[in-house]
Design a protein around this motif. Structure first.
Motif, PDB file in Angstrom:
ATOM      1  N   LEU A  32       0.808  -1.212   0.000  1.00  0.00           N
ATOM      2  CA  LEU A  32       0.000   0.000   0.000  1.00  0.00           C
ATOM      3  C   LEU A  32       0.846   1.269   0.000  1.00  0.00           C
ATOM      4  N   ASP A  33       2.104   1.164   0.420  1.00  0.00           N
ATOM      5  CA  ASP A  33       2.964   2.344   0.420  1.00  0.00           C
ATOM      6  C   ASP A  33       3.626   2.595  -0.936  1.00  0.00           C
ATOM      7  N   GLN A  34       3.351   1.749  -1.917  1.00  0.00           N
ATOM      8  CA  GLN A  34       3.898   1.908  -3.269  1.00  0.00           C
ATOM      9  C   GLN A  34       2.793   2.358  -4.229  1.00  0.00           C
ATOM     10  N   LEU A  35       2.232   3.511  -3.975  1.00  0.00           N
ATOM     11  CA  LEU A  35       1.143   4.008  -4.798  1.00  0.00           C
ATOM     12  C   LEU A  35       1.642   4.451  -6.173  1.00  0.00           C
ATOM     13  N   GLU A  36       0.810   4.208  -7.158  1.00  0.00           N
ATOM     14  CA  GLU A  36       1.075   4.649  -8.520  1.00  0.00           C
ATOM     15  C   GLU A  36       0.002   5.680  -8.862  1.00  0.00           C
ATOM     16  N   TYR A  37       0.387   6.679  -9.637  1.00  0.00           N
ATOM     17  CA  TYR A  37      -0.555   7.726 -10.029  1.00  0.00           C
ATOM     18  C   TYR A  37      -0.569   7.870 -11.544  1.00  0.00           C
ATOM     19  N   PHE A  38      -1.732   8.233 -12.055  1.00  0.00           N
ATOM     20  CA  PHE A  38      -1.869   8.593 -13.455  1.00  0.00           C
ATOM     21  C   PHE A  38      -2.225  10.073 -13.508  1.00  0.00           C
ATOM     22  N   THR A  39      -1.480  10.833 -14.302  1.00  0.00           N
ATOM     23  CA  THR A  39      -1.760  12.259 -14.440  1.00  0.00           C
ATOM     24  C   THR A  39      -2.645  12.475 -15.656  1.00  0.00           C
ATOM     25  N   GLN A  40      -3.834  13.013 -15.405  1.00  0.00           N
ATOM     26  CA  GLN A  40      -4.776  13.298 -16.479  1.00  0.00           C
ATOM     27  C   GLN A  40      -4.302  14.523 -17.267  1.00  0.00           C
ATOM     28  N   PRO A  41      -4.831  14.719 -18.479  1.00  0.00           N
ATOM     29  CA  PRO A  41      -4.442  15.895 -19.272  1.00  0.00           C
ATOM     30  C   PRO A  41      -4.664  17.229 -18.551  1.00  0.00           C
ATOM     31  N   ASN A  42      -5.627  17.288 -17.627  1.00  0.00           N
ATOM     32  CA  ASN A  42      -5.869  18.519 -16.860  1.00  0.00           C
ATOM     33  C   ASN A  42      -4.970  18.605 -15.622  1.00  0.00           C
ATOM     34  N   ASN A  43      -3.973  17.719 -15.546  1.00  0.00           N
ATOM     35  CA  ASN A  43      -2.970  17.644 -14.465  1.00  0.00           C
ATOM     36  C   ASN A  43      -3.508  17.113 -13.146  1.00  0.00           C
ATOM     37  N   GLU A  44      -4.744  16.646 -13.103  1.00  0.00           N
ATOM     38  CA  GLU A  44      -5.249  15.990 -11.897  1.00  0.00           C
ATOM     39  C   GLU A  44      -4.650  14.595 -11.812  1.00  0.00           C
ATOM     40  N   MET A  45      -4.327  14.195 -10.591  1.00  0.00           N
ATOM     41  CA  MET A  45      -3.724  12.888 -10.356  1.00  0.00           C
ATOM     42  C   MET A  45      -4.809  11.902  -9.934  1.00  0.00           C
ATOM     43  N   VAL A  46      -4.719  10.691 -10.476  1.00  0.00           N
ATOM     44  CA  VAL A  46      -5.642   9.617 -10.119  1.00  0.00           C
ATOM     45  C   VAL A  46      -4.801   8.482  -9.554  1.00  0.00           C
ATOM     46  N   VAL A  47      -5.169   7.991  -8.387  1.00  0.00           N
ATOM     47  CA  VAL A  47      -4.464   6.862  -7.793  1.00  0.00           C
ATOM     48  C   VAL A  47      -4.823   5.609  -8.579  1.00  0.00           C
ATOM     49  N   VAL A  48      -3.784   4.876  -8.982  1.00  0.00           N
ATOM     50  CA  VAL A  48      -3.984   3.602  -9.669  1.00  0.00           C
ATOM     51  C   VAL A  48      -3.875   2.523  -8.612  1.00  0.00           C
ATOM     52  N   SER A  49      -5.006   1.883  -8.325  1.00  0.00           N
ATOM     53  CA  SER A  49      -5.020   0.816  -7.328  1.00  0.00           C
ATOM     54  C   SER A  49      -5.976  -0.266  -7.798  1.00  0.00           C
ATOM     55  N   ILE A  50      -5.942  -1.365  -7.117  1.00  0.00           N
ATOM     56  CA  ILE A  50      -6.809  -2.483  -7.495  1.00  0.00           C
ATOM     57  C   ILE A  50      -8.280  -2.086  -7.420  1.00  0.00           C
ATOM     58  N   SER A  51      -8.605  -1.091  -6.604  1.00  0.00           N
ATOM     59  CA  SER A  51     -10.002  -0.656  -6.474  1.00  0.00           C
ATOM     60  C   SER A  51     -10.401   0.406  -7.499  1.00  0.00           C
ATOM     61  N   SER A  52      -9.441   0.945  -8.254  1.00  0.00           N
ATOM     62  CA  SER A  52      -9.775   1.976  -9.233  1.00  0.00           C
ATOM     63  C   SER A  52      -9.657   1.505 -10.681  1.00  0.00           C
ATOM     64  N   VAL A  53      -9.369   0.226 -10.872  1.00  0.00           N
ATOM     65  CA  VAL A  53      -9.247  -0.313 -12.234  1.00  0.00           C
ATOM     66  C   VAL A  53     -10.218  -1.470 -12.418  1.00  0.00           C
ATOM     67  N   GLY A  54     -10.539  -1.722 -13.663  1.00  0.00           N
ATOM     68  CA  GLY A  54     -11.411  -2.848 -13.975  1.00  0.00           C
ATOM     69  C   GLY A  54     -11.454  -3.084 -15.471  1.00  0.00           C
ATOM     70  N   PHE A  55     -11.820  -4.281 -15.847  1.00  0.00           N
ATOM     71  CA  PHE A  55     -11.923  -4.619 -17.259  1.00  0.00           C
ATOM     72  C   PHE A  55     -13.266  -4.158 -17.814  1.00  0.00           C
ATOM     73  N   VAL A  56     -13.223  -3.599 -19.012  1.00  0.00           N
ATOM     74  CA  VAL A  56     -14.436  -3.198 -19.717  1.00  0.00           C
ATOM     75  C   VAL A  56     -14.436  -3.895 -21.078  1.00  0.00           C
ATOM     76  N   PRO A  57     -15.631  -4.277 -21.552  1.00  0.00           N
ATOM     77  CA  PRO A  57     -15.690  -4.940 -22.861  1.00  0.00           C
ATOM     78  C   PRO A  57     -15.274  -3.980 -23.974  1.00  0.00           C
ATOM     79  N   LEU A  58     -14.512  -4.493 -24.905  1.00  0.00           N
ATOM     80  CA  LEU A  58     -14.029  -3.692 -26.025  1.00  0.00           C
ATOM     81  C   LEU A  58     -15.113  -3.503 -27.083  1.00  0.00           C
ATOM     82  N   TYR A  59     -15.961  -4.502 -27.250  1.00  0.00           N
ATOM     83  CA  TYR A  59     -16.997  -4.458 -28.279  1.00  0.00           C
ATOM     84  C   TYR A  59     -18.375  -4.471 -27.634  1.00  0.00           C
ATOM     85  N   GLY A  60     -18.786  -3.359 -27.063  1.00  0.00           N
ATOM     86  CA  GLY A  60     -20.120  -3.264 -26.481  1.00  0.00           C
ATOM     87  C   GLY A  60     -20.315  -4.246 -25.352  1.00  0.00           C
ATOM     88  N   SER A  61     -21.300  -5.127 -25.493  1.00  0.00           N
ATOM     89  CA  SER A  61     -21.593  -6.086 -24.427  1.00  0.00           C
ATOM     90  C   SER A  61     -20.866  -7.416 -24.622  1.00  0.00           C
TER      91      SER A  61
END
Length: 124
Positions: A32-61
């Protein structure tokens, strides 16, 4: 600078999903002390963690092909980035290209890479 549309020429659905699964496994094993961040184009930082990521279907449903997406706690239904070619890319950058000869959408998908890109356009 190359963008995903330039880098995905020889990438299959299976490669995208396999890399994302490996990344997700590493993310789950991190301290938990090894946090990763993604910087959005508006310079806001988003924490990348197991709770903030997920798989989404590429082709609709169609659940057969999926990509890994990053979400914010403020808006858990709209992806801010996708994990492609071993890194996070802002949704706004996914269809950008460094190829001066590409202009507009490709009307007919002849390659798997083109189909992937059309599907990503639908995610935005």
């Amino acid at each position: 600078m190359e963008f995903p549309v330039d880098l995905l020429r020889d990438t299959s659905h299976e490669d995208l999903e396999s890399c994302a699964e490996e990344y997700m496994s590493e993310l789950a094993d991190r301290d938990l002390d090894q946090l990763e961040y993604f910087t959005q184009p508006n310079n806001e930082m988003v924490v990348v963690s197991i709770s903030s990521v997920g798989f989404v279907p590429l082709y609709g449903s169609d659940e057969a092909c999926k990509v890994l997406a990053l979400f914010t706690s403020e808006n858990p239904f709209s992806a801010v980035a996708l994990y492609l070619v071993d890194q996070w890319w802002a949704v706004e950058d996914i269809l950008k290209t460094s190829d001066n000869f590409r202009n507009g959408l490709i009307q007919e998908c002849k390659k798997e890479q083109e189909r992937i890109l059309h599907s990503m356009d639908g995610l935005m």
